[in-house]
Scaffold this motif. Structure first.
Motif, PDB file in Angstrom:
ATOM      1  N   MET A 182       0.873  -1.194   0.532  1.00  0.00           N
ATOM      2  CA  MET A 182       0.105   0.184   0.217  1.00  0.00           C
ATOM      3  C   MET A 182       0.928   1.060   0.115  1.00  0.00           C
ATOM      4  N   ALA A 183       1.819   1.248   0.999  1.00  0.00           N
ATOM      5  CA  ALA A 183       2.673   2.536   1.224  1.00  0.00           C
ATOM      6  C   ALA A 183       3.316   2.226   0.027  1.00  0.00           C
ATOM      7  N   ILE A 184       3.631   1.724  -1.378  1.00  0.00           N
ATOM      8  CA  ILE A 184       4.681   2.304  -2.232  1.00  0.00           C
ATOM      9  C   ILE A 184       3.917   2.247  -3.376  1.00  0.00           C
ATOM     10  N   ARG A 185       2.442   1.588  -2.889  1.00  0.00           N
ATOM     11  CA  ARG A 185       1.725   2.170  -4.371  1.00  0.00           C
ATOM     12  C   ARG A 185       0.904   3.751  -4.491  1.00  0.00           C
ATOM     13  N   HIS A 186       1.547   3.877  -2.642  1.00  0.00           N
ATOM     14  CA  HIS A 186       0.756   5.568  -2.425  1.00  0.00           C
ATOM     15  C   HIS A 186       1.786   6.339  -3.842  1.00  0.00           C
ATOM     16  N   ARG A 187       3.058   5.960  -3.543  1.00  0.00           N
ATOM     17  CA  ARG A 187       4.413   6.440  -3.653  1.00  0.00           C
ATOM     18  C   ARG A 187       4.287   6.523  -5.573  1.00  0.00           C
ATOM     19  N   GLU A 188       4.132   5.436  -5.612  1.00  0.00           N
ATOM     20  CA  GLU A 188       4.215   5.440  -7.265  1.00  0.00           C
ATOM     21  C   GLU A 188       2.871   6.184  -7.878  1.00  0.00           C
ATOM     22  N   GLN A 189       2.090   6.588  -7.051  1.00  0.00           N
ATOM     23  CA  GLN A 189       0.972   7.512  -7.437  1.00  0.00           C
ATOM     24  C   GLN A 189       1.220   8.461  -7.349  1.00  0.00           C
ATOM     25  N   ASN A 190       1.725   8.886  -6.682  1.00  0.00           N
ATOM     26  CA  ASN A 190       2.311  10.916  -6.281  1.00  0.00           C
ATOM     27  C   ASN A 190       3.237  10.871  -6.939  1.00  0.00           C
ATOM     28  N   THR A 191       4.145   9.848  -7.444  1.00  0.00           N
ATOM     29  CA  THR A 191       5.193   9.775  -8.590  1.00  0.00           C
ATOM     30  C   THR A 191       4.925  10.142  -9.466  1.00  0.00           C
ATOM     31  N   ALA A 192       3.629   9.504 -10.500  1.00  0.00           N
ATOM     32  CA  ALA A 192       3.521  10.057 -11.364  1.00  0.00           C
ATOM     33  C   ALA A 192       2.319  10.604 -11.375  1.00  0.00           C
ATOM     34  N   ALA A 193       2.155  11.856 -10.231  1.00  0.00           N
ATOM     35  CA  ALA A 193       1.603  13.216 -10.491  1.00  0.00           C
ATOM     36  C   ALA A 193       2.729  14.225 -10.728  1.00  0.00           C
ATOM     37  N   VAL A 194       3.523  14.282 -10.021  1.00  0.00           N
ATOM     38  CA  VAL A 194       4.406  14.876 -10.302  1.00  0.00           C
ATOM     39  C   VAL A 194       5.100  14.854 -11.961  1.00  0.00           C
ATOM     40  N   ARG A 208       3.143  13.293 -27.790  1.00  0.00           N
ATOM     41  CA  ARG A 208       3.873  12.475 -26.637  1.00  0.00           C
ATOM     42  C   ARG A 208       4.167  11.478 -25.668  1.00  0.00           C
ATOM     43  N   GLU A 209       4.210  10.676 -26.442  1.00  0.00           N
ATOM     44  CA  GLU A 209       4.195   8.951 -26.277  1.00  0.00           C
ATOM     45  C   GLU A 209       5.217   8.911 -25.128  1.00  0.00           C
ATOM     46  N   ASN A 210       6.185   9.291 -25.755  1.00  0.00           N
ATOM     47  CA  ASN A 210       7.543   9.264 -24.358  1.00  0.00           C
ATOM     48  C   ASN A 210       6.625   9.683 -23.222  1.00  0.00           C
ATOM     49  N   LEU A 211       5.987  11.025 -23.231  1.00  0.00           N
ATOM     50  CA  LEU A 211       5.647  10.710 -20.814  1.00  0.00           C
ATOM     51  C   LEU A 211       4.671  10.177 -20.943  1.00  0.00           C
ATOM     52  N   ALA A 212       4.097   9.183 -22.397  1.00  0.00           N
ATOM     53  CA  ALA A 212       2.498   8.037 -21.563  1.00  0.00           C
ATOM     54  C   ALA A 212       3.370   6.969 -20.880  1.00  0.00           C
ATOM     55  N   ALA A 213       4.639   6.562 -21.851  1.00  0.00           N
ATOM     56  CA  ALA A 213       5.726   5.504 -21.643  1.00  0.00           C
ATOM     57  C   ALA A 213       6.276   5.880 -19.883  1.00  0.00           C
ATOM     58  N   ALA A 214       6.767   7.565 -19.702  1.00  0.00           N
ATOM     59  CA  ALA A 214       7.410   7.549 -18.359  1.00  0.00           C
ATOM     60  C   ALA A 214       6.208   7.525 -17.578  1.00  0.00           C
ATOM     61  N   LEU A 215       5.015   7.965 -17.935  1.00  0.00           N
ATOM     62  CA  LEU A 215       4.100   7.627 -16.571  1.00  0.00           C
ATOM     63  C   LEU A 215       2.885   6.546 -16.304  1.00  0.00           C
ATOM     64  N   ASN A 216       2.929   5.519 -17.055  1.00  0.00           N
ATOM     65  CA  ASN A 216       3.324   4.204 -17.075  1.00  0.00           C
ATOM     66  C   ASN A 216       4.688   3.093 -16.296  1.00  0.00           C
ATOM     67  N   GLY A 217       5.413   3.864 -16.919  1.00  0.00           N
ATOM     68  CA  GLY A 217       6.333   2.781 -16.004  1.00  0.00           C
ATOM     69  C   GLY A 217       6.921   3.564 -14.958  1.00  0.00           C
ATOM     70  N   VAL A 218       6.222   4.319 -14.048  1.00  0.00           N
ATOM     71  CA  VAL A 218       6.664   4.942 -12.813  1.00  0.00           C
ATOM     72  C   VAL A 218       6.019   3.500 -11.888  1.00  0.00           C
ATOM     73  N   PHE A 219       4.779   2.373 -12.828  1.00  0.00           N
ATOM     74  CA  PHE A 219       4.644   1.678 -12.012  1.00  0.00           C
ATOM     75  C   PHE A 219       5.334   0.264 -11.616  1.00  0.00           C
ATOM     76  N   ASP A 220       6.516   0.703 -10.952  1.00  0.00           N
ATOM     77  CA  ASP A 220       7.839  -0.273 -11.349  1.00  0.00           C
ATOM     78  C   ASP A 220       6.717  -1.505  -9.978  1.00  0.00           C
ATOM     79  N   SER A 221       6.482  -1.307  -9.221  1.00  0.00           N
ATOM     80  CA  SER A 221       5.389  -3.061  -8.414  1.00  0.00           C
ATOM     81  C   SER A 221       5.080  -3.144  -8.905  1.00  0.00           C
ATOM     82  N   GLN A 222       4.264  -2.640  -9.765  1.00  0.00           N
ATOM     83  CA  GLN A 222       3.357  -3.930 -10.682  1.00  0.00           C
ATOM     84  C   GLN A 222       4.168  -4.750 -12.317  1.00  0.00           C
ATOM     85  N   ILE A 223       4.882  -3.497 -12.256  1.00  0.00           N
ATOM     86  CA  ILE A 223       5.233  -4.089 -13.882  1.00  0.00           C
ATOM     87  C   ILE A 223       6.685  -4.969 -13.292  1.00  0.00           C
ATOM     88  N   THR A 224       6.849  -4.582 -12.298  1.00  0.00           N
ATOM     89  CA  THR A 224       8.411  -6.120 -12.137  1.00  0.00           C
ATOM     90  C   THR A 224       7.767  -6.893 -11.451  1.00  0.00           C
TER      91      THR A 224
END
Length: 285
Positions: free
Chosen positions: A82-94, A195-211
């Protein structure tokens, strides 16, 4: 706003006071889980990214517990996840330059409950504070029960607002079921080719799900490209990335409309189209 959960987090990336940050919002995404906004509401994120007048805000309704996990996250407890997913979501917001990011921290069971109304009341307060021009949320034909719980709460909240305060555009988006089956005339088309690069950056933030075992980043990009190519069979592609949406504005504007019948009306149109095409080929009328 007096939201129900004591653990609610409202994050404003540029540090503006919360009330002022919410007043500037023009595009509001309301999703069930951390990462849903980036997958389904990228149209709004991209539109506001470098705008001087438009701002995107996100609402994530659940707390991230029960997430799939493997690899380096296999031993994580629910609390750690829960803590890491919250952090990832806030990182995406940045990364996405959101005007605000609100995490309501509900367990999925509360979102899916037909007798719980706290989420609806929270969303009503957020919608009243932001008064967005466009709302992006899940589509009611999504196969994920928590997603369906969110869109129902969104529609219920919208219907309880004064009519003058309801947004003119409410779009149900693709996550756990795509919308290529919708009749073309009924599709909301969201061109997200830039902005495919932005889409890729946002999607890639969620490492806890991808990895952690789900390649959402590849799947979402593939769906958008597939939508663009397969949308028209007799014309060259007009876009390279396309998100389909379902128009939910009539449901928000008219509380007498039955939500189930409205959505099933699109399914009946799909059935009629299949029957008509097969009937012509088989010589039936």
């Amino acid at each position: 706003m007096k939201l129900h959960n004591a653990t609610v987090e409202i994050f404003v990336p540029d540090g503006k006071p919360v009330a002022a940050a919410l007043r500037r919002i023009t595009h509001l995404g309301i999703g069930a889980h951390q990462d849903d906004l980036e997958f389904m509401a990228f149209h709004g994120i991209s539109a506001c990214y470098d705008s001087r007048k438009d701002w995107f805000a996100g609402v994530t309704c659940t707390n991230g517990s029960g997430s799939a996990r493997s690899g380096p996250y296999a031993s994580f407890t629910d609390a750690q996840m829960m803590a890491i997913r919250h952090r990832e979501q806030n990182t995406a917001a940045v990364v996405g330059r959101y005007g605000a990011m609100i995490q309501l921290d509900y367990p999925s069971s509360a979102v899916k409950s037909p007798t719980g109304f706290s989420l609806k009341e929270d969303l009503k307060q957020i919608l009243a504070a932001t008064r967005p021009e466009i709302v992006y949320t899940h589509n009611p034909a999504d196969k994920h029960d928590t997603h369906v719980g969110v869109v129902v709460a969104v529609l219920q909240a919208l219907r309880e607002l004064p009519r003058a305060s309801r947004p003119k555009k409410v779009w149900g988006c693709e996550v756990w079921r795509n919308l290529d089956w919708l009749p073309d005339a009924d599709k909301v088309l969201m061109d997200v080719s830039s902005r495919e690069n932005l889409a890729a950056a946002l999607n890639g933030v969620f490492d806890s799900q991808i990895t952690g075992g789900k390649r959402y980043d590849l799947a979402i990009a593939g769906r958008r490209r597939s939508n663009a190519t397969f949308f028209e069979s007799h014309a060259t592609d007009k876009t390279t990335q396309l998100i389909f949406g379902m128009d939910l504005a009539p449901l928000a504007a008219d509380e007498t409309l039955d939500i189930t019948e409205y959505v099933c009306g699109f399914i009946k149109k799909f059935e009629a189209d299949v029957r008509e095409k097969l009937g012509r080929r088989l010589g039936r009328r």
